[in-house]
Scaffold this motif. Sequence first.
Motif, PDB file in Angstrom:
ATOM      1  N   LEU A 183     -70.453 -84.813 -41.760  1.00  0.00           N
ATOM      2  CA  LEU A 183     -71.772 -85.283 -41.365  1.00  0.00           C
ATOM      3  C   LEU A 183     -72.827 -84.241 -41.690  1.00  0.00           C
ATOM      4  CD1 LEU A 183     -70.845 -86.951 -37.985  1.00  0.00           C
ATOM      5  CD2 LEU A 183     -71.314 -88.059 -40.150  1.00  0.00           C
ATOM      6  N   ARG A 184     -73.688 -84.569 -42.638  1.00  0.00           N
ATOM      7  CA  ARG A 184     -74.701 -83.630 -43.097  1.00  0.00           C
ATOM      8  C   ARG A 184     -75.620 -83.217 -41.943  1.00  0.00           C
ATOM      9  NH1 ARG A 184     -78.781 -85.532 -47.682  1.00  0.00           N
ATOM     10  NH2 ARG A 184     -79.636 -86.675 -45.910  1.00  0.00           N
ATOM     11  N   ILE A 222     -62.563 -74.529 -27.609  1.00  0.00           N
ATOM     12  CA  ILE A 222     -62.334 -75.499 -28.677  1.00  0.00           C
ATOM     13  C   ILE A 222     -62.878 -75.037 -30.028  1.00  0.00           C
ATOM     14  CG2 ILE A 222     -62.288 -77.473 -27.105  1.00  0.00           C
ATOM     15  CD1 ILE A 222     -65.207 -78.034 -27.948  1.00  0.00           C
ATOM     16  N   ALA A 223     -63.760 -74.028 -30.029  1.00  0.00           N
ATOM     17  CA  ALA A 223     -64.381 -73.585 -31.283  1.00  0.00           C
ATOM     18  C   ALA A 223     -65.065 -72.248 -31.046  1.00  0.00           C
ATOM     19  CB  ALA A 223     -65.384 -74.628 -31.772  1.00  0.00           C
ATOM     20  N   THR A 224     -65.627 -71.689 -32.135  1.00  0.00           N
ATOM     21  CA  THR A 224     -66.468 -70.501 -32.018  1.00  0.00           C
ATOM     22  C   THR A 224     -67.821 -70.808 -32.644  1.00  0.00           C
ATOM     23  OG1 THR A 224     -65.679 -69.567 -34.122  1.00  0.00           O
ATOM     24  CG2 THR A 224     -64.487 -68.944 -32.109  1.00  0.00           C
ATOM     25  N   MET A 225     -68.853 -70.191 -32.121  1.00  0.00           N
ATOM     26  CA  MET A 225     -70.214 -70.481 -32.568  1.00  0.00           C
ATOM     27  C   MET A 225     -70.467 -69.967 -33.979  1.00  0.00           C
ATOM     28  SD  MET A 225     -73.856 -69.539 -30.704  1.00  0.00           S
ATOM     29  CE  MET A 225     -73.413 -70.339 -29.167  1.00  0.00           C
ATOM     30  N   GLY A 226     -71.229 -70.740 -34.727  1.00  0.00           N
ATOM     31  CA  GLY A 226     -71.562 -70.354 -36.090  1.00  0.00           C
ATOM     32  C   GLY A 226     -72.882 -70.938 -36.529  1.00  0.00           C
ATOM     33  N   SER A 227     -73.055 -71.046 -37.829  1.00  0.00           N
ATOM     34  CA  SER A 227     -74.310 -71.562 -38.385  1.00  0.00           C
ATOM     35  C   SER A 227     -74.054 -72.596 -39.476  1.00  0.00           C
ATOM     36  CB  SER A 227     -75.148 -70.411 -38.943  1.00  0.00           C
ATOM     37  OG  SER A 227     -74.423 -69.700 -39.951  1.00  0.00           O
ATOM     38  N   THR A 228     -72.877 -73.199 -39.488  1.00  0.00           N
ATOM     39  CA  THR A 228     -72.588 -74.215 -40.504  1.00  0.00           C
ATOM     40  C   THR A 228     -73.532 -75.404 -40.316  1.00  0.00           C
ATOM     41  OG1 THR A 228     -70.864 -75.164 -39.084  1.00  0.00           O
ATOM     42  CG2 THR A 228     -70.162 -73.557 -40.716  1.00  0.00           C
ATOM     43  N   GLY A 229     -74.180 -75.815 -41.390  1.00  0.00           N
ATOM     44  CA  GLY A 229     -75.120 -76.920 -41.305  1.00  0.00           C
ATOM     45  C   GLY A 229     -76.420 -76.558 -40.613  1.00  0.00           C
ATOM     46  N   SER A 230     -76.677 -75.277 -40.404  1.00  0.00           N
ATOM     47  CA  SER A 230     -77.879 -74.837 -39.705  1.00  0.00           C
ATOM     48  C   SER A 230     -78.402 -73.557 -40.355  1.00  0.00           C
ATOM     49  CB  SER A 230     -77.568 -74.584 -38.227  1.00  0.00           C
ATOM     50  OG  SER A 230     -78.678 -74.055 -37.536  1.00  0.00           O
ATOM     51  N   ASP A 231     -79.670 -73.224 -40.064  1.00  0.00           N
ATOM     52  CA  ASP A 231     -80.236 -72.002 -40.624  1.00  0.00           C
ATOM     53  C   ASP A 231     -80.171 -70.839 -39.648  1.00  0.00           C
ATOM     54  OD1 ASP A 231     -82.082 -72.889 -38.819  1.00  0.00           O
ATOM     55  OD2 ASP A 231     -83.757 -73.035 -40.213  1.00  0.00           O
ATOM     56  N   SER A 232     -79.510 -71.035 -38.496  1.00  0.00           N
ATOM     57  CA  SER A 232     -79.339 -69.957 -37.525  1.00  0.00           C
ATOM     58  C   SER A 232     -78.059 -70.182 -36.738  1.00  0.00           C
ATOM     59  CB  SER A 232     -80.535 -69.894 -36.562  1.00  0.00           C
ATOM     60  OG  SER A 232     -80.603 -71.071 -35.774  1.00  0.00           O
ATOM     61  N   VAL A 233     -77.553 -69.125 -36.120  1.00  0.00           N
ATOM     62  CA  VAL A 233     -76.340 -69.230 -35.314  1.00  0.00           C
ATOM     63  C   VAL A 233     -76.696 -69.908 -33.991  1.00  0.00           C
ATOM     64  CG1 VAL A 233     -74.518 -67.958 -34.135  1.00  0.00           C
ATOM     65  CG2 VAL A 233     -75.331 -67.177 -36.373  1.00  0.00           C
ATOM     66  N   ASN A 234     -76.096 -71.055 -33.735  1.00  0.00           N
ATOM     67  CA  ASN A 234     -76.359 -71.783 -32.488  1.00  0.00           C
ATOM     68  C   ASN A 234     -75.340 -72.883 -32.301  1.00  0.00           C
ATOM     69  OD1 ASN A 234     -77.767 -74.718 -33.019  1.00  0.00           O
ATOM     70  ND2 ASN A 234     -78.212 -73.298 -34.708  1.00  0.00           N
ATOM     71  N   LEU A 235     -75.316 -73.432 -31.093  1.00  0.00           N
ATOM     72  CA  LEU A 235     -74.514 -74.614 -30.801  1.00  0.00           C
ATOM     73  C   LEU A 235     -75.461 -75.773 -30.532  1.00  0.00           C
ATOM     74  CD1 LEU A 235     -71.918 -76.206 -29.967  1.00  0.00           C
ATOM     75  CD2 LEU A 235     -72.373 -75.436 -27.626  1.00  0.00           C
ATOM     76  N   HIS A 236     -75.289 -76.862 -31.264  1.00  0.00           N
ATOM     77  CA  HIS A 236     -75.998 -78.103 -30.958  1.00  0.00           C
ATOM     78  C   HIS A 236     -75.040 -78.936 -30.107  1.00  0.00           C
ATOM     79  CE1 HIS A 236     -78.537 -81.620 -31.306  1.00  0.00           C
ATOM     80  NE2 HIS A 236     -77.482 -82.318 -31.698  1.00  0.00           N
TER      81      HIS A 236
END
Length: 261
Positions: A183-184, A222-236
Motif C-alpha cells: 500500500l503506497r 510486533i514491529a520496530t519504528m522506521g520511515s518506510t513510506g514516510s519522510d521521517s521516522v514515525n508510527l502512523h
Amino acid sequence: MLLFQRLSLRKESTVSKWALNAAVAILGLLLVACSSNKANTSKASAGSYSGSVYIVKRGDTLYRISRMTGSSVGELARLNGISAPYTLEIGQKIRVKGSSAKKKTAVAKTSKPRSSTSSNTSVAKVAAPPVGSRCWRWPTSGKIIEPFSSSDGGNKGIDIAGSRGQPIYASAAGTVVYVGDQLRGYGNLVMIKHSEDYITAYAHNDTTLVNNGQKVSAGQKIATMGSTGSDSVNLHFQIRYRATALDPLRYLPPQGSKPSC
C-alpha cells in the motif's frame, strides 16, 4: 463496510492468503494515504461527471465513487483496469456505467454523497463507540506530530514520532490480518483484527516481527519504528470501528500509563 464486517478468520490454516487479500482491499477502499496527503500540495480539481466519466478529486476512493455513481467497486475496477489496492490519482478519469451516472449526476451536484441514506449504495455513518468500551494500549511512546482529522483527505489516525528501531506494540489482543508493503504511502504495514468490529493499523515500520494469521496479545512487540513510506521516522497508528476511523486519542489512556479497564 460489508467487506470489513465479513473479515472473519474461520480456519487458521487458510487465514494468511485470504486475510492478506481482504486486508489489501479494505485499506485500498477505506484508508487515505497519510504521506501522500502531506506531499501533495497542488490544488485538486473538483470531482465531476462528464457523460459516463468521473474525474477524481482529492480524498476520493473507488468505494466513494461507487457510492456516488451506483456502480460496484468490482465493476469500476474492471472497467478501468485498476487492481488492489485501487490507488487513484487526482484528475484521473474513471469510466462508470452510463445509465447510473446519468441518474446520479443531479444528486451529486446538489448534495454531499454521504448525506444520502435512502440509496442502496449508501452506507449510514457509524456512531462511534463510547470511550472505555474497550481497552487500548499505546502502541509506542513519543510526541504526536500529526493529529487525527475527520475531514475528507485528512489524517485518519495519529502520527507518533520516535527513533529508528523503537518497539511497536499491539494495542490490544487480536489476530494479524495483514503484513506487507503493497500500500503506497504506508511502507511496512501491520494490521490486527480485534473481534468483528475493530481493526488497528501500524504503518512505516522498519521491521515487522509478526506473520499473517498470527495471534498476538495486548502489548506484544510486533514491529520496530522506521520511515518506510514516510519522510521521517514515525508510527502512523489507526483504530477502525466497523470500517470507520476513530480518533485514537479519545480511546487511549494517558500516554505512559496502562489502561484502567
